[in-house]
Motif scaffolding. Structure first.
Motif, PDB file in Angstrom:
ATOM      1  N   THR A   1       0.826  -1.216   0.000  1.00  0.00           N
ATOM      2  CA  THR A   1       0.000   0.000   0.000  1.00  0.00           C
ATOM      3  C   THR A   1       0.859   1.265   0.000  1.00  0.00           C
ATOM      4  OG1 THR A   1      -0.106   0.012   2.435  1.00  0.00           O
ATOM      5  CG2 THR A   1      -1.835  -1.183   1.260  1.00  0.00           C
ATOM      6  N   THR A   2       2.176   1.130  -0.210  1.00  0.00           N
ATOM      7  CA  THR A   2       3.092   2.261  -0.130  1.00  0.00           C
ATOM      8  C   THR A   2       3.570   2.697  -1.509  1.00  0.00           C
ATOM      9  OG1 THR A   2       3.873   1.528   2.059  1.00  0.00           O
ATOM     10  CG2 THR A   2       5.290   3.064   0.852  1.00  0.00           C
ATOM     11  N   HIS A   3       3.652   4.006  -1.735  1.00  0.00           N
ATOM     12  CA  HIS A   3       4.191   4.569  -2.972  1.00  0.00           C
ATOM     13  C   HIS A   3       5.280   5.578  -2.630  1.00  0.00           C
ATOM     14  CE1 HIS A   3       0.376   2.940  -4.479  1.00  0.00           C
ATOM     15  NE2 HIS A   3       0.970   2.887  -5.660  1.00  0.00           N
ATOM     16  N   VAL A   4       6.234   5.704  -3.541  1.00  0.00           N
ATOM     17  CA  VAL A   4       7.357   6.625  -3.353  1.00  0.00           C
ATOM     18  C   VAL A   4       7.209   7.769  -4.346  1.00  0.00           C
ATOM     19  CG1 VAL A   4       9.865   6.865  -3.296  1.00  0.00           C
ATOM     20  CG2 VAL A   4       8.804   4.690  -2.660  1.00  0.00           C
ATOM     21  N   HIS A   5       7.229   9.000  -3.853  1.00  0.00           N
ATOM     22  CA  HIS A   5       7.092  10.189  -4.687  1.00  0.00           C
ATOM     23  C   HIS A   5       8.448  10.879  -4.812  1.00  0.00           C
ATOM     24  CE1 HIS A   5       2.623  10.025  -4.290  1.00  0.00           C
ATOM     25  NE2 HIS A   5       2.939   9.482  -3.126  1.00  0.00           N
ATOM     26  N   GLY A   6       8.704  11.421  -5.999  1.00  0.00           N
ATOM     27  CA  GLY A   6       9.944  12.151  -6.218  1.00  0.00           C
ATOM     28  C   GLY A   6      11.176  11.267  -6.221  1.00  0.00           C
ATOM     29  N   ILE A   7      11.024  10.034  -6.679  1.00  0.00           N
ATOM     30  CA  ILE A   7      12.149   9.100  -6.663  1.00  0.00           C
ATOM     31  C   ILE A   7      13.319   9.601  -7.505  1.00  0.00           C
ATOM     32  CG2 ILE A   7      11.361   7.733  -8.633  1.00  0.00           C
ATOM     33  CD1 ILE A   7      12.865   6.313  -5.409  1.00  0.00           C
ATOM     34  N   GLU A   8      13.021  10.478  -8.478  1.00  0.00           N
ATOM     35  CA  GLU A   8      14.092  10.995  -9.335  1.00  0.00           C
ATOM     36  C   GLU A   8      15.109  11.821  -8.536  1.00  0.00           C
ATOM     37  OE1 GLU A   8      10.515  13.754  -9.534  1.00  0.00           O
ATOM     38  OE2 GLU A   8      10.909  11.581  -9.632  1.00  0.00           O
ATOM     39  N   ALA A   9      14.705  12.326  -7.353  1.00  0.00           N
ATOM     40  CA  ALA A   9      15.637  13.106  -6.535  1.00  0.00           C
ATOM     41  C   ALA A   9      16.781  12.256  -5.995  1.00  0.00           C
ATOM     42  CB  ALA A   9      14.889  13.763  -5.379  1.00  0.00           C
ATOM     43  N   ALA A  10      16.587  10.941  -5.972  1.00  0.00           N
ATOM     44  CA  ALA A  10      17.632  10.052  -5.459  1.00  0.00           C
ATOM     45  C   ALA A  10      18.511   9.488  -6.562  1.00  0.00           C
ATOM     46  CB  ALA A  10      16.982   8.902  -4.681  1.00  0.00           C
TER      47      ALA A  10
END
Length: 377
Positions: free
Chosen positions: A342-351
């Motif tokens: 149920t988890t999503h990651v936002h802004g993964i491009e920052a990493a």
């Protein structure tokens, strides 16, 4: 001629967090590990914990890339032995005080409890630091700085406030301590933060706080209330995590853990019923073979019935073995999966351009946490 700036590309859609591990494989892993714990008098647990983490980490992928756990069982064993060197003298000193000054024993319990609580909170911080420094994603390691004793002092002061407010200050305690941990957590050269607030947590959980007295009056409500509380806490905690521009969101439903906790309750009742039947059967068998009465077996001479004591010990150990398997399957593996799905990651491009940083931490914190029975996973 007017020159317009290039258009800003829209943000990428949230990245999924997936778990690909096989439940049967994990169950076999913990079953075999629990059996080896039994024959090694518990020392195999360092290898079992390491294998469990490797299974969970390696089968957890973010944006298509799996994590890696690089910790070693030998590190945990050495950390535990160092922790024993610290804790055993404390236990011994308290024991000697209790023998020599029996009337002081009750007074000695208070500083002993405070010392152990302080060590326990120090251990919680350092154990998390150890686990982070052994977690790698896309070739970059997580790491953690900060002072374990500073964290322990904060935890003790907040713990006193929670006690004085009958638990009402718990949301603010959790927010403050998590903020300290996250602000000292890093992914490579990216720094963490925690934006969750105590007020947000309080709004999610105040109704459960009011219902807590009912759980003492009606024990059947306790698993529901605790499962409800943990689901709300997980969702609040995930929503507050930040690592520079990366954030998380969760759609974990409030009743996500009901089934897990009730399965643990059901298995516990079954195991204790089987244990009672085993003890009753062994007692009847020994009475028949020896001709002793029940009063003779469990009276002052009970210590002479070595066969019965051995059979009872086997039953207790087998029950503990089975209970550990149940806890690890339902409240570690299955709970892990329910949270991840149920988890999503936002802004993964920052990493994407994170650079390596930080140093490895020792396993002393894990050892203390294990010795004080406050070890997280």
């Amino acid at each position: 001629m007017t020159v317009f700036p290039p258009p800003v590309p829209p943000p990428l859609p949230p990245a999924r967090v997936d778990f690909t591990g096989d439940r049967g494989e994990f169950r076999r892993l913990v079953t075999r590990g629990a059996a080896l714990e039994l024959v090694t008098f518990g020392f195999y647990r360092f290898w079992l914990v390491t294998d469990m983490r490797r299974h969970l980490w390696s089968n957890t992928s973010v944006d298509g890339d799996a994590a890696e756990y690089t910790g070693r069982a030998k590190e945990l064993l050495i950390g535990f032995l160092f922790a024993l060197a610290i804790l055993v003298p404390i236990y011994l000193a308290y024991f000697l005080v209790g023998i020599e000054f029996e009337r002081w024993q009750s007074f000695a319990s208070t500083p002993l409890f405070i010392a152990f609580y302080a060590f326990g909170q120090f251990a919680v911080f350092r154990a998390r630091r150890y686990r982070l420094t052994r977690t790698v994603w896309r070739g970059v390691r997580f790491w953690m700085d900060g002072s374990g004793w500073a964290y322990s002092l904060r935890a003790m002061l907040w713990g006193l406030l929670v006690f004085l407010t009958l638990g009402l200050a718990l949301p603010w305690r959790e927010a403050s301590l998590e903020r300290y941990k996250m602000r000292h957590s890093h992914y490579g050269d990216l720094s963490g933060d925690f934006e969750g607030t105590g007020w947000e947590f309080f709004k999610r959980a105040w109704g459960l706080w009011l219902l807590t007295p009912l759980a003492f009056a009606i024990p059947l409500l306790a698993p529901f209330l605790y499962a409800e509380f943990k689901a709300r806490e997980w969702r609040w905690w995930l929503a507050g995590i930040r690592i520079d521009g990366v954030s998380l969101s969760s759609k974990l439903p409030h009743d996500a853990f009901y089934g897990l906790y009730w399965k643990v309750v059901g298995w516990s009742l079954l195991l204790f019923t089987l244990l009672g039947s085993w003890i009753a059967g062994c007692t009847a068998l020994v009475m028949r073979l020896t001709g002793l009465s029940i009063e003779q077996l469990f009276g002052p001479e009970a210590g002479t019935s070595i066969p019965l004591l051995l059979l009872m010990a086997i039953g207790y150990l087998a029950t503990a073995l089975a209970f550990n398997i149940v806890m690890r399957v339902y409240l570690q593996r299955d709970l892990w999966v329910k949270v991840l799905e149920t988890t999503h990651v936002h802004g993964i491009e920052a990493a994407a351009n994170a650079k390596a940083g930080g140093e490895l931490a020792s396993a002393l914190g894990e050892g203390l946490a294990d010795g004080l029975d406050v070890a997280g996973f």
